[in-house]
Scaffold this active site. Structure first.
Site, mmCIF file in Angstrom:
data_model
loop_
_atom_site.group_PDB
_atom_site.id
_atom_site.type_symbol
_atom_site.label_atom_id
_atom_site.label_comp_id
_atom_site.label_asym_id
_atom_site.label_seq_id
_atom_site.Cartn_x
_atom_site.Cartn_y
_atom_site.Cartn_z
ATOM 1 N N LYS A 6 59.676 84.180 67.856
ATOM 2 C CA LYS A 6 59.399 85.198 67.239
ATOM 3 C C LYS A 6 59.722 85.473 65.901
ATOM 4 C CE LYS A 6 57.099 86.383 70.857
ATOM 5 N NZ LYS A 6 57.550 87.104 71.832
ATOM 6 N N ASP B 150 66.331 92.156 76.128
ATOM 7 C CA ASP B 150 65.472 90.936 75.455
ATOM 8 C C ASP B 150 65.087 91.542 74.139
ATOM 9 O OD1 ASP B 150 63.274 89.728 74.823
ATOM 10 O OD2 ASP B 150 62.109 90.287 76.505
ATOM 11 N N TRP C 62 56.453 93.277 78.703
ATOM 12 C CA TRP C 62 57.691 92.376 78.876
ATOM 13 C C TRP C 62 58.692 93.275 79.841
ATOM 14 C CZ3 TRP C 62 55.204 88.392 78.382
ATOM 15 C CH2 TRP C 62 54.407 88.014 77.164
HETATM 16 C C1 LIG Z 1 56.858 87.009 73.342
HETATM 17 C C2 LIG Z 1 57.949 87.839 74.366
HETATM 18 C C3 LIG Z 1 58.292 87.522 75.413
HETATM 19 C C4 LIG Z 1 57.499 86.251 76.162
HETATM 20 O O1 LIG Z 1 58.067 85.134 75.566
HETATM 21 P P1 LIG Z 1 57.720 83.583 76.408
HETATM 22 O O2 LIG Z 1 58.445 82.633 75.438
HETATM 23 O O3 LIG Z 1 56.397 83.352 76.354
HETATM 24 O O4 LIG Z 1 58.273 83.439 77.665
HETATM 25 C C5 LIG Z 1 59.213 88.379 76.293
HETATM 26 N N1 LIG Z 1 59.528 89.285 75.780
HETATM 27 C C6 LIG Z 1 59.446 89.782 74.418
HETATM 28 C C7 LIG Z 1 60.177 91.148 74.025
HETATM 29 C C8 LIG Z 1 58.411 88.950 73.786
HETATM 30 O O5 LIG Z 1 58.143 89.367 72.569
#
Ligand SMILES: *Cc1c(COP(=O)(O)O)cnc(C)c1O
Length: 364
Positions: free
Chosen positions: A199, A175, A105
Site C-alpha cells: 500500500k 493493522d 479487513w
Molecule cells: C490490503 C489490505 C489487507 C490485505 O492485504 P493482503 O496483502 O492482500 O493480505 C489487509 N488489511 C488492510 C488494511 C489492507 O489495506
C-alpha cells in the site's frame, strides 16, 4: 501525459504507486548492485551485501518511527492475511480477544481469530456500511482479553481512527497496512503493528511486523507451524528462511526516500495538503460527494460517488483517458475511490480535482 516516462497518475489502493526516485534508483542498481556484480534478486540472503541491505532497512525504519528498543521489527511474507492468523495464534494466552470491526479487513481478521479462541466483537460500524469509526472511549473490554484489535485505516471505506480506542490497559494490535508511514506514530502505544508493504511502502510480498518483545512467546501450541511463530523470525532477524529479498530492498529505498524528504512529520504535512484539496472540493461539489463521516476521514483512501452508477462509470472511463487511473471503488462499495498514498504527487491530486470540476460542469 507529458512526463518523462509517460506514467499515469495511479490512484490504485494497492499494489500502489511508488516514488519515481525510488524506481529510478532500483533501475540504476538493477544489473550490478553496489559493485557486487549482480542484482539484489540474484544474491544470497546470507551474503554480507544483503545483510547490509536488510540491516539498513531495519535501522532506517526504526529511525523513521522512532521504534523503542524493546520492540522487534520483522520482515515476513504472507500478506496482512497471514497476520489475521498469526496474531491470535501467537498472542492468545487466556484465549480471549476483543475486536473492533470497522470494515472488511477487520471483519476478516475477526472471523479468522474465531478459530482460535473466544473472540468478542466489542464495536462495529457495519450498521452504516462502515462509513464511520465508532466511539471507542469506553468499550466493554473483556477483563480476560489478551489484546484489542483494530484496523487503523480502512482502505476500502476510507475511514481512519483519529483517536485510538481506550483498551483499558490491554495491548493494542493494529493493522496499519494502508496508513503505515503516512504520519508519525507513537509505537509504544501498541503491542503489535503490522502492515503489508504494497500500500504505502513497497512491492507486494513483504509484510512488516513491529512487536513488543514480551509478546513474543515460546510456549505455543504443539500444532503451530514453525513459520507462524514470531519467535522463530525474531530469533533469526527475519532470516529464518529466505525472506522476500528484493521487496525488502525496495522498501529500504522507500525508507531512505522518506528520510530524505524530512521524515514522517513532513510526509504527514504533505499528505494532509493533498487530502484537503480533494475533500474541500468534494464538500463544495454539487455532483460528487464523499461517502464517509467527516470526523472519520482517511488521508490515504478517499471514496466518493455521484449518486448515479451510470455517471460513476462514465467518470471512471473518462478519467482513465486523461491518465487518471484505478479510480474505481471497491467492488463491495461501488462509486470511486482515490488512494492518495505517500508517493502520489500533489500534481496528481490537482489533476484529479481539475478533471472532476470539468466533469461536473458537463454533467450537471
Ligand atoms: C490490503 C489490505 C489487507 C490485505 O492485504 P493482503 O496483502 O492482500 O493480505 C489487509 N488489511 C488492510 C488494511 C489492507 O489495506
Amino acid at each position: 501525459m507529458t512526463n518523462k516516462y509517460n506514467r499515469v497518475y495511479n490512484f490504485s489502493a494497492g499494489p500502489a504507486v511508488l516514488p519515481v526516485e525510488v524506481l529510478e534508483i532500483a533501475r540504476d542498481e538493477m544489473l550490478n548492485y553496489h559493485n557486487s556484480g549482480m542484482s539484489v534478486m540474484e544474491m544470497s540472503h546470507r551474503s554480507k551485501v544483503y545483510d547490509d541491505i536488510i540491516k539498513t532497512a531495519e535501522h532506517d525504519l526504526r529511525d523513521l518511527l522512532d521504534i523503542p528498543d524493546n520492540y522487534k521489527v520483522l520482515f515476513l511474507q504472507g500478506g496482512a492475511h497471514l497476520q489475521f492468523s498469526m496474531v491470535p495464534i501467537n498472542l492468545l494466552k487466556n484465549g480471549v480477544a476483543d475486536y473492533i470491526v470497522t470494515g472488511q479487513w477487520a471483519k476478516k481478521a475477526y472471523n479468522e481469530a474465531l478459530k482460535y479462541g473466544k473472540i468478542n466483537k466489542v464495536a462495529s460500524s457495519e450498521d452504516k456500511c462502515f462509513s464511520y469509526i465508532p466511539d471507542c472511549s469506553n468499550l466493554e473490554i473483556s477483563p480476560e482479553a489478551d489484546y484489542v484489535y483494530i484496523c487503523e485505516n480502512n482502505t476500502i471505506y476510507g475511514t481512519k481512527f483519529h483517536t485510538l480506542p481506550n483498551t483499558k490497559g490491554k495491548d493494542l494490535v493494529s493493522d496499519m497496512s494502508s496508513c503505515f508511514l503516512s504520519e508519525p506514530v507513537d509505537v509504544s502505544k501498541y503491542g503489535l503493528i503490522f502492515a503489508g508493504a504494497q500500500k504505502n511502502v513497497g512491492p507486494a510480498g513483504v509484510q512488516i511486523v513491529i512487536i513488543r518483545e514480551d509478546l513474543i512467546r515460546e510456549d505455543l501450541p504443539q500444532w503451530c507451524p514453525e513459520m507462524l511463530k514470531y519467535k522463530i523470525h525474531a530469533d533469526n532477524n527475519s532470516l529464518y528462511n529466505t525472506p522476500p529479498t528484493y521487496g525488502i530492498y525496495i522498501c529500504s529505498l522507500v525508507f531512505k526516500w522518506l528520510k530524505k524528504i524530512g521524515g514522517l512529520e513532513a510526509m504527514k504535512e504533505y499528505n494532509e495538503k493533498k487530502a484537503k484539496l480533494l475533500y474541500d472540493y468534494l464538500d463544495s461539489s454539487k455532483l460528487f460527494k464523499g461517502t464517509v463521516e467527516k470526523s472519520s476521514r482517511s488521508l490515504m483512501n478517499i471514496p466518493f460517488v455521484t449518486g448515479s452508477s451510470e455517471l460513476d462509470k462514465k467518470f471512471i472511463e473518462e478519467a482513465k483517458n486523461k491518465g487518471l487511473t484505478q479510480l474505481k471503488g471497491h467492488r463491495t462499495v461501488g462509486g470511486m475511490r482515490a488512494s492518495v498514498y505517500n508517493a502520489m504527487p500533489i500534481e496528481g491530486v490537482c489533476a484529479l480535482v481539475e478533471f472532476m470540476e470539468e466533469f461536473e460542469k458537463e454533467n450537471i
